[in-house]
Scaffold this motif. Structure first.
Motif, PDB file in Angstrom:
ATOM      1  N   THR A  27      -6.320  -1.728  -3.620  1.00 14.82           N
ATOM      2  CA  THR A  27      -7.365  -0.718  -3.801  1.00 14.82           C
ATOM      3  C   THR A  27      -7.895  -0.250  -2.451  1.00 14.82           C
ATOM      4  O   THR A  27      -8.081   0.945  -2.224  1.00 14.82           O
ATOM      5  CB  THR A  27      -8.510  -1.287  -4.663  1.00 14.82           C
ATOM      6  OG1 THR A  27      -7.972  -1.706  -5.921  1.00 14.82           O
ATOM      7  CG2 THR A  27      -9.592  -0.258  -4.895  1.00 14.82           C
ATOM      8  N   SER A  28      -8.094  -1.194  -1.561  1.00 11.72           N
ATOM      9  CA  SER A  28      -8.558  -0.858  -0.216  1.00 11.72           C
ATOM     10  C   SER A  28      -7.550   0.033   0.506  1.00 11.72           C
ATOM     11  O   SER A  28      -7.920   1.033   1.142  1.00 11.72           O
ATOM     12  CB  SER A  28      -8.794  -2.141   0.583  1.00 11.72           C
ATOM     13  OG  SER A  28      -9.089  -1.843   1.918  1.00 11.72           O
ATOM     14  N   MET A  34      -6.390   7.702   0.983  1.00 15.54           N
ATOM     15  CA  MET A  34      -7.130   8.877   0.510  1.00 15.54           C
ATOM     16  C   MET A  34      -8.086   9.387   1.588  1.00 15.54           C
ATOM     17  O   MET A  34      -8.239  10.601   1.767  1.00 15.54           O
ATOM     18  CB  MET A  34      -7.890   8.552  -0.777  1.00 15.54           C
ATOM     19  CG  MET A  34      -6.994   8.353  -1.983  1.00 15.54           C
ATOM     20  SD  MET A  34      -5.915   9.771  -2.322  1.00 15.54           S
ATOM     21  CE  MET A  34      -7.113  11.026  -2.698  1.00 15.54           C
ATOM     22  N   GLU A  35      -8.726   8.468   2.304  1.00 18.48           N
ATOM     23  CA  GLU A  35      -9.616   8.880   3.396  1.00 18.48           C
ATOM     24  C   GLU A  35      -8.849   9.662   4.453  1.00 18.48           C
ATOM     25  O   GLU A  35      -9.319  10.697   4.940  1.00 18.48           O
ATOM     26  CB  GLU A  35     -10.268   7.657   4.048  1.00 18.48           C
ATOM     27  CG  GLU A  35     -11.374   7.034   3.246  1.00 18.48           C
ATOM     28  CD  GLU A  35     -11.920   5.768   3.890  1.00 18.48           C
ATOM     29  OE1 GLU A  35     -11.240   5.164   4.760  1.00 18.48           O
ATOM     30  OE2 GLU A  35     -13.037   5.367   3.516  1.00 18.48           O
ATOM     31  N   LEU A  40      -7.549  14.781   6.909  1.00 16.45           N
ATOM     32  CA  LEU A  40      -6.529  15.754   7.301  1.00 16.45           C
ATOM     33  C   LEU A  40      -6.802  17.101   6.646  1.00 16.45           C
ATOM     34  O   LEU A  40      -6.742  18.149   7.308  1.00 16.45           O
ATOM     35  CB  LEU A  40      -5.134  15.253   6.916  1.00 16.45           C
ATOM     36  CG  LEU A  40      -3.980  16.229   7.137  1.00 16.45           C
ATOM     37  CD1 LEU A  40      -3.797  16.523   8.619  1.00 16.45           C
ATOM     38  CD2 LEU A  40      -2.701  15.682   6.534  1.00 16.45           C
ATOM     39  N   ASN A  41      -7.116  17.092   5.358  1.00 19.53           N
ATOM     40  CA  ASN A  41      -7.386  18.347   4.654  1.00 19.53           C
ATOM     41  C   ASN A  41      -8.633  19.049   5.189  1.00 19.53           C
ATOM     42  O   ASN A  41      -8.635  20.277   5.329  1.00 19.53           O
ATOM     43  CB  ASN A  41      -7.516  18.100   3.150  1.00 19.53           C
ATOM     44  CG  ASN A  41      -6.180  17.868   2.503  1.00 19.53           C
ATOM     45  OD1 ASN A  41      -5.157  18.351   2.965  1.00 19.53           O
ATOM     46  ND2 ASN A  41      -6.172  17.113   1.421  1.00 19.53           N
ATOM     47  N   THR A  97       1.037   4.503   3.364  1.00 17.52           N
ATOM     48  CA  THR A  97       0.361   3.880   2.233  1.00 17.52           C
ATOM     49  C   THR A  97       1.362   3.160   1.344  1.00 17.52           C
ATOM     50  O   THR A  97       1.132   2.028   0.901  1.00 17.52           O
ATOM     51  CB  THR A  97      -0.437   4.923   1.427  1.00 17.52           C
ATOM     52  OG1 THR A  97      -1.387   5.560   2.310  1.00 17.52           O
ATOM     53  CG2 THR A  97      -1.176   4.281   0.268  1.00 17.52           C
ATOM     54  N   GLN A  98       2.502   3.800   1.101  1.00 18.92           N
ATOM     55  CA  GLN A  98       3.549   3.185   0.280  1.00 18.92           C
ATOM     56  C   GLN A  98       4.062   1.916   0.949  1.00 18.92           C
ATOM     57  O   GLN A  98       4.291   0.899   0.290  1.00 18.92           O
ATOM     58  CB  GLN A  98       4.686   4.183   0.046  1.00 18.92           C
ATOM     59  CG  GLN A  98       5.772   3.708  -0.889  1.00 18.92           C
ATOM     60  CD  GLN A  98       6.914   3.003  -0.180  1.00 18.92           C
ATOM     61  OE1 GLN A  98       7.164   3.226   0.995  1.00 18.92           O
ATOM     62  NE2 GLN A  98       7.607   2.159  -0.898  1.00 18.92           N
TER      63      GLN A  98
END
Length: 188
Positions: A27-28, A34-35, A40-41, A97-98
């Motif tokens: 989860t972390s 996501m952060e 980036l976005n 992340t993967q």
């Protein structure tokens, strides 16, 4: 004789705690990914708004249609390069992340396997005579399950590498097409 149920109870509790720790870790890692993606976005949106405003001012200041189209075509190459850079950064975040998920899962499976084998070894010390065949079957099942997981893990890694290669190839093809379009627009 009562030691076996207690061993299973302790092993179950330890396994639950280990799985909870892995879930918390995953989860972390998901939130970290996501952060990074949100950051980036936000950076991309801010830069795009600033660049769009500057480009609009340039286009509005064009004195004739030829200058307008010249300014428009000059924007094609940098825009394509920025889009490719953005795509690479998104792919890097996803790949990272993967990889973290895979590493955590591999560690969890290895630890659980080690604990199960240790539990089976401990229980077999107290097993009644004549249960050697059952113990051998359980150990063979664990070995087969581990081999199956390793094969699945290897296949998943190969699939992730194939996806990464395909994304890179697509980005390179996009870059070539954008460069060709920009070159054609500049000649006109």
């Amino acid at each position: 004789m009562f030691a076996i149920p207690e061993q299973f109870s302790n092993a179950t509790k330890a396994n639950f705690e280990s799985q909870f720790a892995m879930f918390s870790n995953l989860t972390s890692k998901a939130f970290e990914g996501m952060e990074k993606l949100v950051e980036l976005n936000m950076t991309a949106v801010k830069a795009t708004l600033e660049e769009s405003a500057a480009t609009t001012r340039q286009l509005l200041s064009a004195k004739d249609p030829q200058e307008f189209f010249s300014l428009t075509s000059a924007q094609a190459q940098p825009t394509a390069e920025k889009a490719m850079s953005y795509g690479r950064q998104v792919a890097a975040i996803a790949t990272g992340t993967q990889a973290e998920f895979t590493r955590a899962a591999e560690q969890q499976v290895a630890e659980t396997s080690r604990k199960v084998i240790s539990l089976v070894d401990e229980v077999t010390k107290n097993a009644p005579a004549g249960s050697e065949n059952l113990v051998a079957v359980v150990k063979a099942s664990l070995t087969n399950a581990n081999a199956g997981y390793e094969h699945l893990s290897k296949t998943a890694k190969q699939a992730a590498e194939a996806v990464e290669t395909n994304v890179t190839t697509a980005m390179n093809q996009f870059a070539q097409a954008a460069q060709g379009a920009a070159a054609r627009a500049t000649k006109q």
